[in-house]
Design a protein around this motif. Sequence first.
Motif, short mmCIF file in Angstrom:
data_model
loop_
_atom_site.label_atom_id
_atom_site.label_comp_id
_atom_site.label_asym_id
_atom_site.label_seq_id
_atom_site.Cartn_x
_atom_site.Cartn_y
_atom_site.Cartn_z
N SER A 261 22.57 4.10 38.22
CA SER A 261 22.86 5.35 37.54
C SER A 261 22.39 6.52 38.40
CB SER A 261 22.13 5.39 36.19
OG SER A 261 20.73 5.51 36.38
N PRO A 262 22.94 7.72 38.16
CA PRO A 262 22.49 8.88 38.93
C PRO A 262 20.99 9.14 38.81
CG PRO A 262 24.56 9.37 37.82
CD PRO A 262 24.10 8.03 37.31
N VAL A 263 20.41 8.94 37.63
CA VAL A 263 18.99 9.22 37.47
C VAL A 263 18.14 8.20 38.23
CG1 VAL A 263 18.73 7.94 35.29
CG2 VAL A 263 17.17 9.81 35.82
N ALA A 264 18.57 6.94 38.27
CA ALA A 264 17.85 5.94 39.05
C ALA A 264 17.93 6.25 40.54
CB ALA A 264 18.40 4.55 38.77
N GLU A 265 19.10 6.66 41.00
CA GLU A 265 19.24 7.03 42.41
C GLU A 265 18.40 8.25 42.75
OE1 GLU A 265 23.43 7.49 42.98
OE2 GLU A 265 23.74 5.36 43.42
N LEU A 266 18.36 9.21 41.85
CA LEU A 266 17.56 10.42 42.07
C LEU A 266 16.08 10.09 42.14
CD1 LEU A 266 17.48 13.52 42.33
CD2 LEU A 266 17.35 13.62 39.83
N ALA A 267 15.61 9.26 41.22
CA ALA A 267 14.20 8.89 41.17
C ALA A 267 13.82 7.95 42.30
CB ALA A 267 13.87 8.24 39.83
N GLY A 268 14.80 7.26 42.86
CA GLY A 268 14.49 6.27 43.88
C GLY A 268 13.81 5.06 43.31
N ALA A 269 13.98 4.83 42.00
CA ALA A 269 13.33 3.72 41.32
C ALA A 269 14.07 3.43 40.04
CB ALA A 269 11.87 4.04 41.01
N ALA A 270 14.05 2.16 39.63
CA ALA A 270 14.70 1.73 38.39
C ALA A 270 13.73 0.92 37.57
CB ALA A 270 15.95 0.91 38.69
N ASN A 271 13.69 1.19 36.28
CA ASN A 271 12.87 0.38 35.38
C ASN A 271 13.74 -0.48 34.47
OD1 ASN A 271 13.86 2.38 33.62
ND2 ASN A 271 12.02 2.26 32.34
N THR A 272 15.06 -0.49 34.72
CA THR A 272 15.99 -1.17 33.85
C THR A 272 17.12 -1.80 34.66
OG1 THR A 272 15.57 0.54 32.16
CG2 THR A 272 17.48 -0.87 31.82
N LEU A 273 17.38 -3.06 34.39
CA LEU A 273 18.54 -3.74 34.95
C LEU A 273 19.37 -4.29 33.80
CD1 LEU A 273 16.85 -5.70 37.90
CD2 LEU A 273 18.45 -3.79 38.12
N VAL B 32 4.24 25.26 34.50
CA VAL B 32 3.44 24.88 35.67
C VAL B 32 2.67 23.62 35.31
CG1 VAL B 32 1.63 25.58 37.27
CG2 VAL B 32 3.21 27.29 36.35
N ALA B 33 2.72 22.60 36.17
CA ALA B 33 2.06 21.34 35.85
C ALA B 33 1.45 20.73 37.10
CB ALA B 33 3.05 20.36 35.23
N THR B 34 0.39 19.95 36.88
CA THR B 34 -0.23 19.15 37.93
C THR B 34 -0.05 17.68 37.59
OG1 THR B 34 -1.91 20.80 38.51
CG2 THR B 34 -2.40 18.52 39.06
N ILE B 35 0.40 16.90 38.57
CA ILE B 35 0.59 15.46 38.39
C ILE B 35 -0.44 14.74 39.25
CG2 ILE B 35 2.19 13.53 38.66
CD1 ILE B 35 4.49 15.55 38.39
N LEU B 36 -1.18 13.84 38.63
CA LEU B 36 -2.16 13.02 39.33
C LEU B 36 -1.50 11.73 39.76
CD1 LEU B 36 -5.17 13.47 36.85
CD2 LEU B 36 -4.42 15.01 38.70
N GLY B 37 -1.38 11.51 41.08
CA GLY B 37 -0.70 10.33 41.60
C GLY B 37 0.63 10.69 42.21
N GLY B 38 1.16 9.79 43.05
CA GLY B 38 2.40 10.09 43.75
C GLY B 38 3.38 8.95 43.81
N GLY B 39 3.22 7.93 42.97
CA GLY B 39 4.09 6.76 43.01
C GLY B 39 5.35 6.92 42.18
N ALA B 40 5.96 5.78 41.82
CA ALA B 40 7.24 5.80 41.11
C ALA B 40 7.14 6.46 39.75
CB ALA B 40 7.75 4.37 40.96
N THR B 41 6.04 6.24 39.03
CA THR B 41 5.88 6.88 37.71
C THR B 41 5.68 8.38 37.86
OG1 THR B 41 4.92 4.84 36.83
CG2 THR B 41 4.59 6.85 35.55
#
Length: 267
Positions: free
Chosen positions: A74-86, A117-126
Amino acid sequence: MRCAVLGDPVAHSLSPVLHRAAYDATGLDWRYDALRVAAGGLEGLVAGLGEEWRGLSVTMPLKREALDVAAEASPVAELAGAANTLVRGTAGWSADNTDVPGAVAALRERLPSPPVVATILGGGATAASTALALCELGAGSLTLLVRSPARAAETLAAIDAHRARPAVRVGSLETDDVVGDLVVSTIPAEAQSPGLVARCAGVPALFDVVYDPWPTPLVAAAGDRPLVTGLDLLVHQAALQFSLFTGLAAPLAEMRAAGEAALGRSR
């Protein structure tokens, strides 16, 4: 029909509880299991599944790997570079990402207004999925606090590809200030040091994607600030998965109640 959640570790996952509750509420005679699959093992597992398998929920460390085993994404999976659903269809497996719209739904449900304005802790798929959710809600400035800037490269690429193109800064998880209307924690509870908790104290709202153990140090210190929990995210993304797997509207209230009961708590 069969479905399952795949990951490593996976024994702690609430996904079986939520999906089984949805099956019970809708009268589906389906089966949902938890299967431990280590990094590098997803392709072999998927190739060996019989025709009775309809859907797979994918968790860490397989979310980026899931894109490679799918015939389409899906476009959102491609954008995120990750999929949580098959999802299995007539042309094979397709990849999707319900973390992004699930996070959007959870944030809309719990916050009085969208964060700017937001701060995100971490840089992985989530972190990538929650960052894209914030982009969808109109955030104009994001800060990623990470231990290693290299770890955030794929997340930065995903944010840069979003049509909103917010301003993005990368800083140190150990030392940098936590600023904005919202702090999003995608790091484990054990990584939430007293110093980090103190640096988050001035941010007016918290989104912690962890649901077990509970409360996390950040949640314990949140007081009466608006709070979005990992269970909120899990329920909304699982409801979207249920609909993708079955074609039916998800019984959200029943899924949430099952998750709360399994964790022994309520909102």
